[in-house]
Write a protein that holds these residues in place. Structure first.
Motif, PDB file in Angstrom:
ATOM      1  N   ALA A  25     -30.231  38.721 -23.356  1.00 41.52           N
ATOM      2  CA  ALA A  25     -31.351  37.944 -23.921  1.00 41.52           C
ATOM      3  C   ALA A  25     -31.782  38.454 -25.298  1.00 41.52           C
ATOM      4  O   ALA A  25     -32.743  37.943 -25.876  1.00 41.52           O
ATOM      5  CB  ALA A  25     -32.529  37.982 -22.958  1.00 41.52           C
ATOM      6  N   CYS A  26     -31.067  39.430 -25.835  1.00 33.81           N
ATOM      7  CA  CYS A  26     -31.456  39.992 -27.138  1.00 33.81           C
ATOM      8  C   CYS A  26     -31.202  39.000 -28.266  1.00 33.81           C
ATOM      9  O   CYS A  26     -30.225  38.252 -28.249  1.00 33.81           O
ATOM     10  CB  CYS A  26     -30.652  41.257 -27.438  1.00 33.81           C
ATOM     11  N   SER A  27     -32.082  39.039 -29.259  1.00 29.76           N
ATOM     12  CA  SER A  27     -31.900  38.180 -30.431  1.00 29.76           C
ATOM     13  C   SER A  27     -30.797  38.775 -31.317  1.00 29.76           C
ATOM     14  O   SER A  27     -30.409  39.940 -31.146  1.00 29.76           O
ATOM     15  CB  SER A  27     -33.197  38.111 -31.223  1.00 29.76           C
ATOM     16  N   ASP A  69     -39.159  44.704 -27.595  1.00 27.01           N
ATOM     17  CA  ASP A  69     -38.608  43.634 -26.768  1.00 27.01           C
ATOM     18  C   ASP A  69     -38.810  43.953 -25.285  1.00 27.01           C
ATOM     19  O   ASP A  69     -37.908  44.446 -24.611  1.00 27.01           O
ATOM     20  CB  ASP A  69     -37.112  43.455 -27.062  1.00 27.01           C
ATOM     21  N   PRO A  70     -40.005  43.662 -24.760  1.00 30.18           N
ATOM     22  CA  PRO A  70     -40.283  43.974 -23.360  1.00 30.18           C
ATOM     23  C   PRO A  70     -39.326  43.294 -22.381  1.00 30.18           C
ATOM     24  O   PRO A  70     -39.126  43.789 -21.281  1.00 30.18           O
ATOM     25  CB  PRO A  70     -41.716  43.465 -23.155  1.00 30.18           C
ATOM     26  N   SER A  71     -38.696  42.193 -22.777  1.00 30.90           N
ATOM     27  CA  SER A  71     -37.781  41.511 -21.840  1.00 30.90           C
ATOM     28  C   SER A  71     -36.580  42.414 -21.520  1.00 30.90           C
ATOM     29  O   SER A  71     -36.003  42.355 -20.435  1.00 30.90           O
ATOM     30  CB  SER A  71     -37.319  40.166 -22.387  1.00 30.90           C
ATOM     31  N   LEU A  72     -36.230  43.267 -22.473  1.00 31.82           N
ATOM     32  CA  LEU A  72     -35.138  44.221 -22.265  1.00 31.82           C
ATOM     33  C   LEU A  72     -35.532  45.214 -21.163  1.00 31.82           C
ATOM     34  O   LEU A  72     -34.733  45.548 -20.282  1.00 31.82           O
ATOM     35  CB  LEU A  72     -34.887  44.967 -23.581  1.00 31.82           C
ATOM     36  N   ILE A 130     -37.662  44.661 -18.776  1.00 28.94           N
ATOM     37  CA  ILE A 130     -37.711  43.966 -17.484  1.00 28.94           C
ATOM     38  C   ILE A 130     -36.303  43.827 -16.908  1.00 28.94           C
ATOM     39  O   ILE A 130     -36.065  44.086 -15.728  1.00 28.94           O
ATOM     40  CB  ILE A 130     -38.416  42.593 -17.633  1.00 28.94           C
ATOM     41  N   THR A 131     -35.335  43.455 -17.755  1.00 28.41           N
ATOM     42  CA  THR A 131     -33.952  43.329 -17.291  1.00 28.41           C
ATOM     43  C   THR A 131     -33.454  44.669 -16.752  1.00 28.41           C
ATOM     44  O   THR A 131     -32.806  44.739 -15.700  1.00 28.41           O
ATOM     45  CB  THR A 131     -33.044  42.872 -18.462  1.00 28.41           C
ATOM     46  N   LYS A 146     -35.087  45.491 -13.382  1.00 31.98           N
ATOM     47  CA  LYS A 146     -34.538  44.691 -12.275  1.00 31.98           C
ATOM     48  C   LYS A 146     -33.238  45.316 -11.761  1.00 31.98           C
ATOM     49  O   LYS A 146     -32.998  45.375 -10.563  1.00 31.98           O
ATOM     50  CB  LYS A 146     -34.273  43.256 -12.744  1.00 31.98           C
TER      51      LYS A 146
END
Ligand code: CMP
Length: 143
Positions: free
Chosen positions: A21-23, A119-122, A124-125, A128
């Motif tokens: 999901a990284c830009s 990038d907090p989504s990193l 979270i991934t 998980k």
């Protein structure tokens, strides 16, 4: 043996599920800081109890995660390890050994922590995957 990062690193990073999901900007940033290394079969990539320097990503080959000498998991291409010492600043919780010749990337702790903050989504991934490993840690030795 260390080898210089090349343009290939960017393409490799894009294939790692953790960075899916990284830009483009983040991939470019990571490509500039990762160190690509090769290890012969039998070499230790990190050792239980020692200080951690960063996050590893397996690019080629197979590794074994050993806790107190017992194999707990096998990690192959696309898998990451080293997140525990990176996140809590403590010693490595396991020894990771190359069971074949291995090519890996190492993202130094200081730069990965900065990327996580931006990038907090990193994060979270990554969490998980850590949760998945905890849930399957007794029954599985696969990635
Ligand atoms: P870290 O403690 O920094 O260094 C060793 C790494 O091995 C650890 O981070 C995790 O990434 C990985 N690891 C430790 N224990 C296990 C386990 N039971 N299953 C999968 N990976 C593990």
């Amino acid at each position: 043996m260390k080898i210089s990062p090349t343009g290939q690193v960017k393409d490799l990073l894009k294939t790692v599920p953790l960075f899916a999901a990284c830009s483009k900007r983040e991939i470019n940033l990571l490509a500039g800081i990762v160190e690509v290394e090769q290890f012969a079969a039998g070499a230790e990539l990190c050792r239980e109890g020692e200080a951690g320097l960063g996050l590893f990503i397996v690019m080629e080959g197979e590794t074994e995660v050993k806790v107190k000498g017992r194999t707990r998991r096998k990690l192959g291409p696309g898998a990451f390890f080293g997140e525990i010492a990176l996140l809590d600043g403590g010693p490595r919780s396991a020894t990771v050994v190359a069971s074949t010749d291995v090519k890996s990337m190492l993202i130094p702790a200081w730069s990965f922590n900065a990327t996580l903050k931006s990038d907090p989504s990193l994060a979270i991934t990554m969490l998980k995957e850590v949760c998945r490993r905890v849930r399957t840690s007794d029954s599985s030795l696969s990635t």
